[in-house]
Structures are given as structure tokens and as C-alpha cells.
Design an enzyme around this catalytic site. Structure first.
Site, PDB file in Angstrom:
ATOM      1  N   TYR A 268      51.841 -53.312  15.678  1.00  0.00           N
ATOM      2  CA  TYR A 268      51.915 -52.072  14.903  1.00  0.00           C
ATOM      3  C   TYR A 268      51.624 -52.303  13.425  1.00  0.00           C
ATOM      4  O   TYR A 268      52.402 -51.916  12.558  1.00  0.00           O
ATOM      5  CB  TYR A 268      53.299 -51.420  15.071  1.00  0.00           C
ATOM      6  CG  TYR A 268      53.702 -51.329  16.522  1.00  0.00           C
ATOM      7  CD1 TYR A 268      53.038 -50.455  17.373  1.00  0.00           C
ATOM      8  CD2 TYR A 268      54.698 -52.146  17.047  1.00  0.00           C
ATOM      9  CE1 TYR A 268      53.361 -50.401  18.713  1.00  0.00           C
ATOM     10  CE2 TYR A 268      55.027 -52.089  18.392  1.00  0.00           C
ATOM     11  CZ  TYR A 268      54.356 -51.212  19.221  1.00  0.00           C
ATOM     12  OH  TYR A 268      54.674 -51.166  20.538  1.00  0.00           O
ATOM     13  N   TYR A 396      61.094 -45.084  25.363  1.00  0.00           N
ATOM     14  CA  TYR A 396      59.983 -46.012  25.078  1.00  0.00           C
ATOM     15  C   TYR A 396      59.755 -46.857  26.322  1.00  0.00           C
ATOM     16  O   TYR A 396      60.697 -47.442  26.878  1.00  0.00           O
ATOM     17  CB  TYR A 396      60.299 -46.906  23.878  1.00  0.00           C
ATOM     18  CG  TYR A 396      59.203 -47.926  23.673  1.00  0.00           C
ATOM     19  CD1 TYR A 396      58.008 -47.564  23.041  1.00  0.00           C
ATOM     20  CD2 TYR A 396      59.314 -49.217  24.170  1.00  0.00           C
ATOM     21  CE1 TYR A 396      56.963 -48.464  22.913  1.00  0.00           C
ATOM     22  CE2 TYR A 396      58.284 -50.129  24.035  1.00  0.00           C
ATOM     23  CZ  TYR A 396      57.112 -49.740  23.409  1.00  0.00           C
ATOM     24  OH  TYR A 396      56.080 -50.636  23.294  1.00  0.00           O
ATOM     25  N   ASP A 497      63.873 -47.856  33.868  1.00  0.00           N
ATOM     26  CA  ASP A 497      63.196 -48.915  33.120  1.00  0.00           C
ATOM     27  C   ASP A 497      64.290 -49.763  32.464  1.00  0.00           C
ATOM     28  O   ASP A 497      64.849 -49.382  31.437  1.00  0.00           O
ATOM     29  CB  ASP A 497      62.269 -48.272  32.075  1.00  0.00           C
ATOM     30  CG  ASP A 497      61.599 -49.303  31.174  1.00  0.00           C
ATOM     31  OD1 ASP A 497      61.992 -50.492  31.230  1.00  0.00           O
ATOM     32  OD2 ASP A 497      60.703 -48.926  30.405  1.00  0.00           O
ATOM     33  N   LYS A 526      61.237 -58.771  29.882  1.00  0.00           N
ATOM     34  CA  LYS A 526      61.860 -59.382  28.707  1.00  0.00           C
ATOM     35  C   LYS A 526      62.734 -60.595  29.034  1.00  0.00           C
ATOM     36  O   LYS A 526      62.224 -61.704  29.147  1.00  0.00           O
ATOM     37  CB  LYS A 526      62.652 -58.320  27.949  1.00  0.00           C
ATOM     38  CG  LYS A 526      61.715 -57.308  27.251  1.00  0.00           C
ATOM     39  CD  LYS A 526      62.475 -56.430  26.315  1.00  0.00           C
ATOM     40  CE  LYS A 526      61.624 -55.387  25.621  1.00  0.00           C
ATOM     41  NZ  LYS A 526      60.881 -55.886  24.489  1.00  0.00           N
TER      42      LYS A 526
HETATM   43  N1  PMP Z   1      60.015 -50.698  28.541  1.00  0.00           N
HETATM   44  C1  PMP Z   1      60.988 -50.897  27.637  1.00  0.00           C
HETATM   45  C2  PMP Z   1      62.316 -50.180  27.797  1.00  0.00           C
HETATM   46  C3  PMP Z   1      60.772 -51.734  26.559  1.00  0.00           C
HETATM   47  O1  PMP Z   1      61.748 -51.931  25.640  1.00  0.00           O
HETATM   48  C4  PMP Z   1      59.527 -52.403  26.446  1.00  0.00           C
HETATM   49  C5  PMP Z   1      59.235 -53.363  25.304  1.00  0.00           C
HETATM   50  N2  PMP Z   1      59.800 -53.077  24.112  1.00  0.00           N
HETATM   51  C6  PMP Z   1      58.549 -52.188  27.417  1.00  0.00           C
HETATM   52  C7  PMP Z   1      58.832 -51.335  28.446  1.00  0.00           C
HETATM   53  C8  PMP Z   1      57.205 -52.858  27.340  1.00  0.00           C
HETATM   54  O2  PMP Z   1      57.305 -54.213  27.607  1.00  0.00           O
HETATM   55  P1  PMP Z   1      56.176 -55.251  27.099  1.00  0.00           P
HETATM   56  O3  PMP Z   1      56.250 -55.249  25.608  1.00  0.00           O
HETATM   57  O4  PMP Z   1      56.567 -56.545  27.727  1.00  0.00           O
HETATM   58  O5  PMP Z   1      54.875 -54.739  27.601  1.00  0.00           O
END
Ligand code: PMP
Length: 683
Positions: A268, A396, A497, A526
Site C-alpha cells: 500500500y 477485510y 475467514d 497467517k
Molecule cells: N483475510 C483476513 C481476515 C486477513 O487479515 C488477511 C490478511 N491481512 C487476508 C485474508 C489475506 O491474506 P494474505 O495477505 O495472506 O493474502
């Protein structure tokens, strides 16, 4: 004369394949060689045993005495000893005998402090005591010290029968510790007229040169005459000394930053970015070490990932073992044990209904996979009109196009693309706080949308309990229960998610446990690998897989690096650590410190809210903070915290010492109180 960057001396560690292999003679000869070339150099014995501290440098039993002999005539100090103990045994025993407890970390700090005080020197040579696995404490040896220091290494070996075995083992250990080996010095430790011995010595050298063509191997001849000794040996090591002096300094921080700025994008950010940037050269436990030597307490777990801290030995050895067997293989038509075990273990940790695992290569891809699963499920059932995803504002889910379409369209980072993203259905952010009684009205909007557009809704996707990057908002578990009922009633799937919340951050292993719910599809990522490699997983129920595969259909996704064996191996190792259960009390203890120590921020004029759940601590400000000013403040105060918009937040690694967690909190308070971002302090 050459000089390392920023006036810091070039530092080299001299170690050996064992004791009595010519380490001290090599160090002294290399010192002589450097002095002969006009360099300002000093040799330093890190730990001397068998010598009283007061005798160090005076008795022939001390290595510093040899350094002094070799450097006779120099008009500046050329020899030093950092620690000396009288008992002639290994450092940990010799130190213990006089009531001293050595530690690799403490020694590394002593060395760094010493280096900083010698900024007018060109080269400092640090000699270890004995070989690489000689203990410094019950748990640590010289290799641990090396991993803190990251100095290039000269390995010293005695050229005799058995040398190859010891040398190869030491080189393996150094390679495993990711050490840069500058040279191998092969000393003759006695004169020999014997043909057989001469052949053996020559063969040892040839063999090592042919196995490691890029490693400089220096034979060091045996000399009897004391007075000639160092002059002659220094000549043999002159090419090494020249190379060291010519070596480009590895720690030129400003150089790294300007090279970065010329070529790289950061998350970003504009292409030509001047925001503060720090180069990290090394990490350990809950610390990030910058290339200028500064050490920062990590408050971010590298964006939720490094829950066990950095470079955990169990994760490192799993990765290393896998590297030597099967680093990667395509997953089409092939499988491997790491992936199978990982899938079985994830299933055993999660509600039983989540029965099938798709191993993707990043969180965003796991979300794409989840969305595709939901769409293919509805197609499979013949629900062709169910093509839209319902999701709360403030969510997100990642940066790929499908994932972006379900991110918050207004506050999120993707409003720029709104015209070309799939049109989804948004409902208000769950209004009911996690820590307040549930308000059933918070589900009114969802109820209304299902009533009006239920037939369009393929699935609801949301982050359970904690909305992460979209606002670090914690909401009530009963909201999820209500949503699950609405989904069931209308034939929509429920996707959780848990890429951010998974693996303990909320105080439960998975956030879904707060609501005691099983979604139809679950995304993980993660912390799945303990922050060591990129890997994500999307799990689904029998119902979903059967719907997708109705009429002989296949699931349409298959990344090149699907189920990468290295990532699976390190994920399995991370699950071992979680299985030990220590994370639970660690997260609870961190939660208590965050609650106590962040509470004071609430009284700052620009602070709107302070909230804590598990190891997540959030200070929400009334207006957006100046990320550059705050980041600079934090690094100058020895902590790594990365705020965004109006959120200054923490999620420290679970293994963080609690005093470090407290320091992170206090630094946030000081920053908000003193940088103007949080106006003046009120206590
Ligand atoms: N979903 C959530 C809830 C996240 O926090 C993130 C990453 N911040 C993602 C999806 C995307 O994961 P990545 O950055 O490994 O593509």
C-alpha cells in the site's frame, strides 16, 4: 585505507573444528597480516579459560599474549580479552566456578558494545574457545552466539588424520546456522618428513577444495622458529587479509535503503516512497534486529503470523529436515506425507463437520477458493441465481479481485476498484460489542436483507469475532449465531475467514469457538506456519464438497505451489508447539498486561476507544494518526509497532516476555501523548 560503513569495524569470528586445531595461531597470524597491510586491527578473545583475569595478556597460557607477540611494534592496542576465568575447562563450567552465568545473548551484547567503542578500527577478529558446539551455558553454545552476531566466520582446522570428518561436520553446522564462511584455514600442527603424512595433508586440502569450489582454503605451514613464526604465517594469510579488507561492508544500512527505494514496492505504498523504512537483518524470539544493530521489541507478530516468535528452533529444524528431502513437488497426481498429516491435524483441531482441506498459497487465495467453493456449491445444486456474497461493512479478506469484492467498499483499501469488482451485498458492521450484553437488534439489517434478497445470496462471508484490517473491531458471538440461523433458513452458506483470528489470537484456538459454531467453509492462513512460510487452508463440510462435485464436477482451482512441502512441514511443526498448550496461558497473560497497561491511553484526548481481546490490543484514535511520525517514534524507542488510519494496535508473539508487552503499551501511550497525534497527556 578501506573502512566499513558508518565507521563501524569489519568483524570476523574465528572458530575451530575442535580444541588445539590452530585457532589462536591463525588469529594471531591474520592479525599480523592485517597490520602488515596497514589496517588498524585488533584480535579479541571472547572467553579465555585457564587464566586469571589479572594475568590475561601477560602469560603464555593466554591467547591475547599470542596476539601481542604477533603484533609487536603496533602503536595502538591490538589484543583484548572480554572474559577470563581461571579454571581450564569449557566456558560454562569455568564461569560457573566463579559464580558467573554466561549466555549467548549477554556475550553478543558485550561484543556489540565493544565493537561500538572501537569505531576507529578497520577490523576486529573475535576468537571463540574451542569448537562450535562447546557450551556457553546449559542450553547454548558458540553457534547460538553466532546466530545473534551474524559475523562472517573463518573456520580453523588442523590438517591431520580425521580432519576431513571434523571439518565437514563443522561446515554443515555453520551452513545450518546460515553463517557466511569467509575461509577455511588448514594448519599444520607439526613438521613431518613422512611421505604418507604429506600425501594425506595434500589430499585433505584437495578434497575440500573440490567439494567447496567457492570456499577459500588456506594451508598454514608449520614453523618452528618462534621469531619468524608470525611473519611467515602472516604471509600465508595475506590473500585472506586482502580479501577481508576489500570485502564490501555487509551492513551498509543506508545503501540497503537506497537500493530498496530504487527497485521495490512496499504494501500500500507509492512507487517512489519516502516513508520511514528500516532494514531488518536478523530476528530472534520477539526481537527484530536492524542492519544498524538496533534491536526492536516486536509488537506485530509480522501481521498476526509469528506467534511462536522468530526462528523457533523446532520450526527451523522441521524446515531444514524437509529441505533436504523434498522442498517442493507439484500436487496434481502426487501427494506427500506433510500435506496429509497437516490436513488430518487441522481436521482434528476443528469441528468434525469440516472434513476436506484445500491447501492454498496465501490468505487471499484461500478466500478466493472459499468463494469459488460457495459458488460451485450453489451451481451444483442448481441455484443459479445465488451468486452474491453478503458481508458486513468493516471486513477485510485480502487483495485479490474476488477477495476485494467482499472487503469494506467505503473505508476499505479497495474503493479504487469498486467499478470493476463483483457487486456484493453489504450490511452494517456488527454493532454489538464483544464485551457488552448482546443486542438482538444488531441483526435487524441482516434479517431484512435476507427477507428482501435471500434468493440472490450464495454465502455470507465474515471474520468471526474480530474484524481485523478493516477496523480491529470485536463483536458479540451471538451475532454469529443469528447469522448462522439466517443462512440455514435461506440456503446460503456461511464462510468464516479465520486467517487473522485463527491459532489462538482471540484467546480461543479458533474464534468460532466463542460462538460454538461450525461454518460451511473456513479459511485459515497467517499463523498456520508460525509465520515462517506462506501457506493457507480452506476447509469445507461434506455438504459443500458433495454439492460441488454433484454431476461429476471437479473443484476448479489448483495453484502451482499448492501444499508446498516446506510450508506443510513447518505448519506441522507449528501445530506441535500449539499442541503443547502453552499458548493458552501465554495469551491470557499477555491479555492481562494489555488490559492493564493500555487502559491509561483511554484518558488521552485523541483516543476514542481502547479494547483488548486475547493478544490483540487496540487503541482507536478520534482522527487518523500520522503513520510516518509514529513509526519513526516507535523505532527510535526500540519497539516495532505499525499503526494505520486511526488504529494503533498490538498482537505480540505469544512467547513475548511480559515486561516487553508492558513496554510496547507504554511506548504507545508516550507516542500518542507526545507526538501531537494524541494531544497532551492527562496523567
Ligand atoms: N483475510 C483476513 C481476515 C486477513 O487479515 C488477511 C490478511 N491481512 C487476508 C485474508 C489475506 O491474506 P494474505 O495477505 O495472506 O493474502
Amino acid at each position: 585505507m578501506h573502512k566499513s560503513a558508518q565507521g563501524s569495524p569489519f568483524c570476523l569470528l574465528l572458530t575451530g573444528t575442535g580444541t588445539d586445531v590452530g585457532k589462536t595461531v591463525t588469529t594471531a597470524a591474520l592479525l599480523r597480516s592485517l597490520l602488515d597491510l596497514g589496517a588498524k586491527a585488533m584480535a579479541v578473545k571472547i572467553v579465555q579459560t585457564g587464566v586469571e583475569a589479572s594475568d590475561c595478556g601477560k602469560t603464555t597460557a593466554s591467547d591475547s599474549y599470542q596476539y601481542l607477540l604477533a603484533s609487536k611494534g603496533a602503536d595502538f592496542p591490538t589484543a583484548h580479552c572480554l572474559h577470563s576465568f581461571p579454571l581450564p575447562v569449557s566456558p560454562h563450567l569455568a564461569a560457573a566456578q566463579v559464580g558467573v552465568k554466561l549466555s549467548a545473548k549477554k556475550l553478543a551484547c558485550d561484543i556489540q558494545t565493544f565493537v561500538q567503542a572501537q569505531s576507529d578500527y578497520d577490523v576486529l577478529l573475535f576468537e571463540t574457545a574451542g569448537g562450535l558446539h562447546v557450551p556457553l551455558s546449559e542450553q547454548e553454545d558458540w553457534l547460538h552466539l553466532l546466530s545473534y552476531l551474524h559475523f562472517p566466520v573463518v573456520l580453523c582446522a588442523a590438517n591431520c588424520l580425521g580432519a576431513i570428518n571434523h571439518t565437514l561436520l563443522s561446515l554443515d553446522a555453520l551452513r545450518y546456522a546460515a553463517a557466511h564462511v569467509s575461509a577455511l584455514v588448514f594448519s599444520e600442527t607439526g613438521s613431518s618428513q613422512d611421505d604418507c603424512e604429506r600425501t594425506l595433508r595434500a589430499d585433505n586440502i584437495n578434497l575440500l577444495r573440490s567439494r567447496f569450489p567457492s570456499l577459500a582454503v588456506y594451508p598454514l605451514p608449520y614453523t618452528e622458529k618462534r621469531e619468524e613464526r608470525f611473519a611467515r604465517l602472516a604471509q600465508a594469510l595475506a590473500p585472506l587479509a586482502r580479501n577481508l579488507l576489500a570485502a564490501k561492508p555487509k551492513n551498509a544500512t543506508s545503501d540497503l535503503i537506497s537500493r530498496d527505494r530504487a527497485s521495490l514496492w512496499h504494501p500500500y505504498s507509492p512507487a517512489r516512497d519516502n516513508a520511514p523504512l528500516s532494514a531488518v537483518s536478523f530476528s530472534h524470539h520477539n526481537r527484530l534486529v536492524l542492519s544498524d544493530g538496533r534491536e526492536l521489541i516486536d509488537g506485530m507478530s509480522s501481521w498476526w503470523c509469528a506467534v511462536h516468535g522468530y526462528r523457533h528452533p523446532h520450526l527451523e529444524s522441521a524446515l531444514h529436515a524437509q529441505l533436504t528431502r523434498l522442498p517442493h513437488v507439484m500436487f496434481g497426481g502426487l501427494t506427500h506425507e506433510g500435506a496429509i498429516t497437516l490436513a488430518e491435524r487441522l481436521k482434528s483441531m476443528l469441528p468434525r463437520a469440516l472434513s476436506r482441506v484445500f491447501l492454498a498459497d496465501s490468505g487471499s487465495v484461500a478466500v478466493e477458493v472459499a468463494m469459488k467453493m460457495a459458488l460451485q456449491y450453489q451451481y451444483g445444486l442448481g441455484n443459479k441465481e445465488k451468486t452474491r456474497f453478503l458481508t458486513p461493512l468493516g471486513g477485510y479478506h485480502g487483495d485479490t479481485l474476488g477477495a476485494m469484492s467482499v472487503c469494506d467498499p467505503i473505508n476499505g483499501m479497495h474503493s479504487l476498484f469498486s467499478g470493476c469488482l463483483a457487486r456484493q451485498i453489504f450490511m452494517p458492521r456488527p454493532s454489538c460489542r464483544f464485551d457488552e450484553p448482546f443486542d438482538p437488534q444488531s441483526l435487524d439489517a441482516a434479517r431484512q436483507i435476507f427477507a428482501e434478497r435471500g434468493e440472490e445470496i450464495c454465502a455470507v462471508i465474515l471474520e468471526p469475532i474480530v474484524q481485523g484490517a478493516g477496523g480491529m473491531w470485536f463483536y458479540h458471538p451471538d451475532y454469529l449465531k443469528g447469522l448462522a440461523d439466517l443462512c440455514k433458513a435461506s440456503g446460503a452458506l456461511l464462510i468464516f475467514d479465520e486467517i487473522a483470528t485463527g491459532f489462538g489470537h482471540t484467546g480461543k484456538l479458533f474464534a468460532l469457538q466463542w460462538a460454538d459454531l461450525t461454518p460451511d467453509i473456513l479459511c485459515l492462513g497467517k499463523a498456520l506456519t508460525g509465520g515462517t512460510m506462506t501457506l493457507a487452508a480452506t476447509l469445507c463440510t461434506d455438504k459443500v464438497q458433495d454439492g460441488i462435485c454433484a454431476n461429476g464436477q471437479v473443484f476448479m482451482h489448483g495453484p502451482t505451489f499448492m501444499a508446498n512441502p516446506l510450508a506443510c512441514a513447518v505448519a506441522n511443526a507449528s501445530l506441535d508447539l500449539l499442541a503443547s498448550g502453552a499458548w493458552q496461558s501465554q495469551v491470557l497473560a499477555i491479555e492481562n498486561v494489555l488490559r492493564q497497561e493500555l487502559a491509561g491511553c483511554q484518558s488521552l484526548p485523541n483516543v476514542a476507544d481502547v479494547r483488548v481481546l486475547g493478544d490483540i490490543g487496540v487503541v482507536e484514535t478520534r482522527s487518523a494518526v500520522d503513520t510516518c511520525t509514529l513509526t519513526r517514534f516507535f523505532t527510535e524507542h526500540g519497539v516495532w509497532i505499525r499503526p494505520f488510519n486511526n488504529l494503533v494496535y498490538l498482537m505480540p508473539p505469544y512467547i513475548s516476555p511480559l515486561e516487553d508487552v508492558a513496554r510496547l503499551c507504554h511506548t504507545i501511550y508516550e507516542a500518542l501523548a507526545s507526538t501531537g497525534t494524541g494531544a497532551s497527556p492527562s496523567h
